[in-house]
Scaffold this motif. Structure first.
Motif, PDB file in Angstrom:
ATOM      1  N   GLU A   1       0.853  -1.187   0.000  1.00 45.33           N
ATOM      2  CA  GLU A   1       0.000   0.000   0.000  1.00 45.33           C
ATOM      3  C   GLU A   1       0.885   1.232   0.000  1.00 45.33           C
ATOM      4  OE1 GLU A   1      -3.341   2.034   2.964  1.00 45.33           O
ATOM      5  OE2 GLU A   1      -2.681  -0.005   3.324  1.00 45.33           O
ATOM      6  N   GLY A   2       0.447   2.270  -0.729  1.00 45.73           N
ATOM      7  CA  GLY A   2       1.232   3.495  -0.752  1.00 45.73           C
ATOM      8  C   GLY A   2       0.627   4.548  -1.651  1.00 45.73           C
ATOM      9  N   GLU A   3       1.443   5.565  -1.921  1.00 41.91           N
ATOM     10  CA  GLU A   3       1.003   6.665  -2.772  1.00 41.91           C
ATOM     11  C   GLU A   3       2.194   7.232  -3.528  1.00 41.91           C
ATOM     12  OE1 GLU A   3      -0.812   9.375  -0.019  1.00 41.91           O
ATOM     13  OE2 GLU A   3       0.954   9.477   1.225  1.00 41.91           O
ATOM     14  N   GLN A   4       1.909   7.776  -4.705  1.00 45.37           N
ATOM     15  CA  GLN A   4       2.934   8.401  -5.538  1.00 45.37           C
ATOM     16  C   GLN A   4       2.352   9.673  -6.121  1.00 45.37           C
ATOM     17  OE1 GLN A   4       4.595   5.861  -8.592  1.00 45.37           O
ATOM     18  NE2 GLN A   4       6.184   7.340  -9.111  1.00 45.37           N
ATOM     19  N   GLU A   5       3.178  10.728  -6.163  1.00 45.77           N
ATOM     20  CA  GLU A   5       2.705  12.031  -6.633  1.00 45.77           C
ATOM     21  C   GLU A   5       3.783  12.734  -7.442  1.00 45.77           C
ATOM     22  OE1 GLU A   5       1.880  16.155  -4.333  1.00 45.77           O
ATOM     23  OE2 GLU A   5       0.631  14.473  -3.686  1.00 45.77           O
ATOM     24  N   ILE A   6       3.372  13.411  -8.505  1.00 47.92           N
ATOM     25  CA  ILE A   6       4.301  14.205  -9.315  1.00 47.92           C
ATOM     26  C   ILE A   6       4.696  15.453  -8.531  1.00 47.92           C
ATOM     27  CG2 ILE A   6       4.555  15.594 -11.413  1.00 47.92           C
ATOM     28  CD1 ILE A   6       2.733  13.602 -12.850  1.00 47.92           C
ATOM     29  N   THR A   7       6.012  15.690  -8.438  1.00 45.74           N
ATOM     30  CA  THR A   7       6.522  16.855  -7.705  1.00 45.74           C
ATOM     31  C   THR A   7       7.114  17.920  -8.635  1.00 45.74           C
ATOM     32  OG1 THR A   7       8.652  15.745  -7.386  1.00 45.74           O
ATOM     33  CG2 THR A   7       7.004  15.521  -5.611  1.00 45.74           C
ATOM     34  N   ALA A   8       7.472  17.521  -9.854  1.00 45.06           N
ATOM     35  CA  ALA A   8       8.034  18.482 -10.816  1.00 45.06           C
ATOM     36  C   ALA A   8       7.859  17.937 -12.226  1.00 45.06           C
ATOM     37  CB  ALA A   8       9.513  18.738 -10.540  1.00 45.06           C
ATOM     38  N   ILE A   9       7.635  18.871 -13.160  1.00 44.45           N
ATOM     39  CA  ILE A   9       7.491  18.509 -14.570  1.00 44.45           C
ATOM     40  C   ILE A   9       8.252  19.519 -15.423  1.00 44.45           C
ATOM     41  CG2 ILE A   9       5.882  18.406 -16.523  1.00 44.45           C
ATOM     42  CD1 ILE A   9       3.772  17.328 -14.697  1.00 44.45           C
ATOM     43  N   VAL A  10       9.026  19.004 -16.369  1.00 40.83           N
ATOM     44  CA  VAL A  10       9.625  19.817 -17.430  1.00 40.83           C
ATOM     45  C   VAL A  10       9.113  19.155 -18.713  1.00 40.83           C
ATOM     46  CG1 VAL A  10      11.729  20.632 -18.533  1.00 40.83           C
ATOM     47  CG2 VAL A  10      11.662  20.335 -16.031  1.00 40.83           C
ATOM     48  N   THR A  11       8.197  19.796 -19.392  1.00 40.08           N
ATOM     49  CA  THR A  11       7.515  19.215 -20.548  1.00 40.08           C
ATOM     50  C   THR A  11       8.499  18.597 -21.550  1.00 40.08           C
ATOM     51  OG1 THR A  11       5.735  20.812 -20.282  1.00 40.08           O
ATOM     52  CG2 THR A  11       5.849  19.673 -22.392  1.00 40.08           C
ATOM     53  N   ASN A  12       8.208  17.364 -21.925  1.00 34.73           N
ATOM     54  CA  ASN A  12       9.001  16.572 -22.874  1.00 34.73           C
ATOM     55  C   ASN A  12      10.406  16.232 -22.387  1.00 34.73           C
ATOM     56  OD1 ASN A  12       6.902  16.452 -24.793  1.00 34.73           O
ATOM     57  ND2 ASN A  12       7.534  18.411 -25.680  1.00 34.73           N
ATOM     58  N   GLU A  13      10.692  16.483 -21.097  1.00 38.49           N
ATOM     59  CA  GLU A  13      12.034  16.204 -20.589  1.00 38.49           C
ATOM     60  C   GLU A  13      12.070  15.439 -19.271  1.00 38.49           C
ATOM     61  OE1 GLU A  13      14.672  19.556 -20.533  1.00 38.49           O
ATOM     62  OE2 GLU A  13      13.968  20.244 -22.481  1.00 38.49           O
ATOM     63  N   LYS A  14      11.176  15.773 -18.326  1.00 35.19           N
ATOM     64  CA  LYS A  14      11.319  15.180 -16.987  1.00 35.19           C
ATOM     65  C   LYS A  14       9.996  15.147 -16.234  1.00 35.19           C
ATOM     66  CE  LYS A  14      13.713  15.910 -12.595  1.00 35.19           C
ATOM     67  NZ  LYS A  14      14.727  16.695 -11.889  1.00 35.19           N
ATOM     68  N   VAL A  15       9.773  14.020 -15.557  1.00 36.97           N
ATOM     69  CA  VAL A  15       8.695  13.903 -14.570  1.00 36.97           C
ATOM     70  C   VAL A  15       9.355  13.403 -13.287  1.00 36.97           C
ATOM     71  CG1 VAL A  15       6.554  12.741 -13.904  1.00 36.97           C
ATOM     72  CG2 VAL A  15       6.934  13.342 -16.298  1.00 36.97           C
ATOM     73  N   ALA A  16       9.253  14.177 -12.215  1.00 43.36           N
ATOM     74  CA  ALA A  16       9.801  13.783 -10.920  1.00 43.36           C
ATOM     75  C   ALA A  16       8.648  13.446  -9.988  1.00 43.36           C
ATOM     76  CB  ALA A  16      10.636  14.926 -10.332  1.00 43.36           C
ATOM     77  N   THR A  17       8.812  12.365  -9.231  1.00 39.35           N
ATOM     78  CA  THR A  17       7.767  11.959  -8.296  1.00 39.35           C
ATOM     79  C   THR A  17       8.348  11.634  -6.938  1.00 39.35           C
ATOM     80  OG1 THR A  17       7.871   9.592  -8.831  1.00 39.35           O
ATOM     81  CG2 THR A  17       6.380  10.942 -10.168  1.00 39.35           C
ATOM     82  N   LYS A  18       7.469  11.654  -5.945  1.00 36.55           N
ATOM     83  CA  LYS A  18       7.827  11.146  -4.625  1.00 36.55           C
ATOM     84  C   LYS A  18       6.856  10.020  -4.309  1.00 36.55           C
ATOM     85  CE  LYS A  18       4.947  14.249  -1.911  1.00 36.55           C
ATOM     86  NZ  LYS A  18       4.841  15.234  -0.871  1.00 36.55           N
ATOM     87  N   MET A  19       7.358   9.029  -3.601  1.00 36.20           N
ATOM     88  CA  MET A  19       6.547   7.882  -3.219  1.00 36.20           C
ATOM     89  C   MET A  19       6.569   7.725  -1.715  1.00 36.20           C
ATOM     90  SD  MET A  19       7.704   5.184  -6.112  1.00 36.20           S
ATOM     91  CE  MET A  19       9.314   5.908  -6.345  1.00 36.20           C
ATOM     92  N   HIS A  20       5.428   7.326  -1.190  1.00 38.80           N
ATOM     93  CA  HIS A  20       5.316   6.993   0.225  1.00 38.80           C
ATOM     94  C   HIS A  20       4.755   5.586   0.305  1.00 38.80           C
ATOM     95  CE1 HIS A  20       3.026   7.468   4.246  1.00 38.80           C
ATOM     96  NE2 HIS A  20       4.217   6.938   4.448  1.00 38.80           N
TER      97      HIS A  20
END
Length: 176
Positions: free
Chosen positions: A93-112
């Protein structure tokens, strides 16, 4: 019988020594990273990585529980886009959320991670042009407790195997 017990004792002794050395020497910080080159433009690949819903179409852990419960929140493709999951012992069980986006380059997430143990991690999906193709790099960073340090090689192996499986599925989806 004595010879057998002696062999078992030696093997057990080696295992205990390995565990003690690993707990003292192995770094608690973990970083896993896998890359793949996809024969598609960054814009096309981006459509499969830019939200938690599209990420989960190729996320290898989603298939580990056919009865997995997933609840999405936020606006797809924006900071705050996320989901919670609850499943069997394989996915926990957990959760994941997008913390930063650079269009067409990067998706950063944090997970708990909530179950089987409370923990956190960060993960990035990085896209780079490579000729007429796109190189996708998937990373994860987390820390492990001292008692789990002897299992780090096995954890790295399993994480790299899952990353490769997910990236292959992403390649398949993006090259259609």
């Amino acid at each position: 019988m004595k010879k057998f017990l002696k062999i078992v004792g030696v093997i057990l002794g080696i295992f205990v020594v390995y565990c003690l050395i690993a707990m003292l020497v192995v770094d608690s910080k973990c970083h896993n990273e896998q890359s793949i080159v996809i024969n598609a433009s960054k814009e096309k690949v981006w459509q499969n990585v830019n939200s938690m819903k599209t990420f989960n179409t190729w996320n290898p852990w989603m298939k580990m529980d056919p009865n997995l419960t997933v609840t999405y929140k936020g606006t797809a493709g924006e900071v705050g886009d996320g989901y919670t999951w609850k499943g069997n012992d394989d996915v926990g069980e957990g959760e994941q959320e997008i913390t930063a986006i650079v269009t067409n380059e990067k998706v950063a997430t944090k997970m708990h991670f909530i179950k089987p143990m409370d923990d956190t991690a960060t993960s990035d999906l990085l896209l780079a042009t490579e000729g007429s193709a796109t190189k996708v790099t998937w990373t994860i960073d987390y820390e492990i407790e001292t008692l789990f340090k002897p299992m780090k090689p096995m954890m790295n192996y399993q994480m790299n195997k899952s990353f490769s499986e997910g990236l292959e599925k992403l390649k398949e989806l993006s090259e259609k």
